[in-house]
Design a protein around this motif. Sequence first.
Motif, short mmCIF file in Angstrom:
data_model
loop_
_atom_site.label_atom_id
_atom_site.label_comp_id
_atom_site.label_asym_id
_atom_site.label_seq_id
_atom_site.Cartn_x
_atom_site.Cartn_y
_atom_site.Cartn_z
N ILE A 2 0.75 -1.20 0.11
CA ILE A 2 0.08 -0.25 0.01
C ILE A 2 0.84 1.03 -0.25
O ILE A 2 0.60 2.47 -0.54
CB ILE A 2 -1.10 -0.11 1.24
CG1 ILE A 2 -1.56 -1.47 1.35
CG2 ILE A 2 -1.63 1.73 1.18
CD1 ILE A 2 -2.40 -1.30 2.33
N GLN A 7 -3.18 -0.40 -5.29
CA GLN A 7 -4.57 -0.60 -5.16
C GLN A 7 -5.01 -1.45 -5.00
O GLN A 7 -5.31 -2.20 -6.68
CB GLN A 7 -5.59 0.27 -5.91
CG GLN A 7 -5.01 2.07 -6.29
CD GLN A 7 -5.67 2.98 -4.89
OE1 GLN A 7 -6.77 2.54 -4.83
NE2 GLN A 7 -4.82 3.36 -4.57
N ARG A 9 -7.34 -4.31 -4.50
CA ARG A 9 -9.41 -4.56 -3.97
C ARG A 9 -9.55 -6.15 -3.18
O ARG A 9 -8.80 -6.93 -3.84
CB ARG A 9 -9.90 -4.28 -5.17
CG ARG A 9 -11.27 -4.36 -5.12
CD ARG A 9 -11.68 -4.75 -6.76
NE ARG A 9 -13.50 -4.45 -6.61
CZ ARG A 9 -13.84 -3.23 -6.94
NH1 ARG A 9 -13.61 -2.02 -7.35
NH2 ARG A 9 -15.06 -3.66 -6.53
N SER A 24 -14.90 -6.56 -1.91
CA SER A 24 -14.82 -4.60 -2.41
C SER A 24 -13.89 -4.62 -2.38
O SER A 24 -14.25 -2.48 -2.55
CB SER A 24 -16.00 -4.43 -3.48
OG SER A 24 -16.98 -4.34 -2.32
N LYS A 25 -13.52 -3.98 -1.15
CA LYS A 25 -13.19 -2.17 0.02
C LYS A 25 -11.82 -2.47 -0.61
O LYS A 25 -10.66 -3.55 -1.24
CB LYS A 25 -13.07 -2.36 0.98
CG LYS A 25 -14.94 -2.37 2.04
CD LYS A 25 -14.83 -1.16 2.24
CE LYS A 25 -16.40 -1.94 2.95
NZ LYS A 25 -16.95 -0.21 3.34
N HIS A 26 -11.10 -1.53 -0.90
CA HIS A 26 -9.49 -1.17 -0.87
C HIS A 26 -9.28 -2.00 0.42
O HIS A 26 -9.09 -1.62 1.84
CB HIS A 26 -9.31 0.04 -1.13
CG HIS A 26 -9.42 0.35 -2.11
ND1 HIS A 26 -9.19 -0.36 -4.10
CD2 HIS A 26 -10.96 0.85 -3.18
CE1 HIS A 26 -9.47 0.32 -4.88
NE2 HIS A 26 -10.60 0.54 -4.26
N SER A 28 -6.03 -0.27 1.90
CA SER A 28 -5.93 0.41 2.69
C SER A 28 -7.30 1.27 3.98
O SER A 28 -6.68 1.41 5.02
CB SER A 28 -5.75 1.52 1.82
OG SER A 28 -6.42 2.01 0.74
N GLU A 29 -8.91 0.54 3.71
CA GLU A 29 -9.29 1.28 4.20
C GLU A 29 -9.49 0.36 5.03
O GLU A 29 -10.20 0.75 6.23
CB GLU A 29 -10.70 1.41 2.98
CG GLU A 29 -10.84 2.19 2.21
CD GLU A 29 -12.08 1.44 1.15
OE1 GLU A 29 -13.35 1.76 2.14
OE2 GLU A 29 -12.33 1.09 0.24
N SER A 54 -6.96 -10.92 -3.25
CA SER A 54 -7.12 -9.65 -3.30
C SER A 54 -6.18 -9.88 -4.90
O SER A 54 -6.63 -10.45 -5.50
CB SER A 54 -6.04 -8.97 -2.28
OG SER A 54 -4.56 -9.37 -3.30
N THR A 57 -5.38 -3.21 -8.69
CA THR A 57 -6.19 -2.74 -9.36
C THR A 57 -5.64 -1.39 -10.27
O THR A 57 -5.72 -1.09 -11.46
CB THR A 57 -7.94 -1.76 -9.73
OG1 THR A 57 -7.73 -1.62 -8.47
CG2 THR A 57 -8.91 -4.04 -8.96
#
Length: 117
Positions: A2, A7, A9, A24-26, A28-29, A54, A57
């Motif tokens: 990260i 990126q 996902r 569907s979250k990244h 990093s989130e 993962s 993207t």
Amino acid sequence: MIDNHLQIRIIKVASIGLDKSHVSKHASELLPHFKKYQQKVWVQRVWEGGEFESLVTDCPLFAYKIQIDSSEKVCHSHDDIAPVWYEKFTDVSLVEKPGLKHLNLKERLDAFVRGGC
């Protein structure tokens, strides 16, 4: 990864502490969730004791990024402890990144190392 501007996902979960809401979250989130959950239950940083899948993207070396235009979340297993959910892509496209298409991989890598990508 990260920190190097990938990126990432999350496209599948199958672990205690992960559910449909994480698909569907990244990544990093989800870092705060991963760190918090790791303190509650013995789960290694690579999520041993369960799993998630993962998809990268975008990366500074990519001339195109993968854009998920639409998708749906599918339950593969309704397990009460560790349900299995994955993301089914229904529409995906490639988006050209300005200034990179004409560079070959070595040139993009050199630009990244210099901080220009």
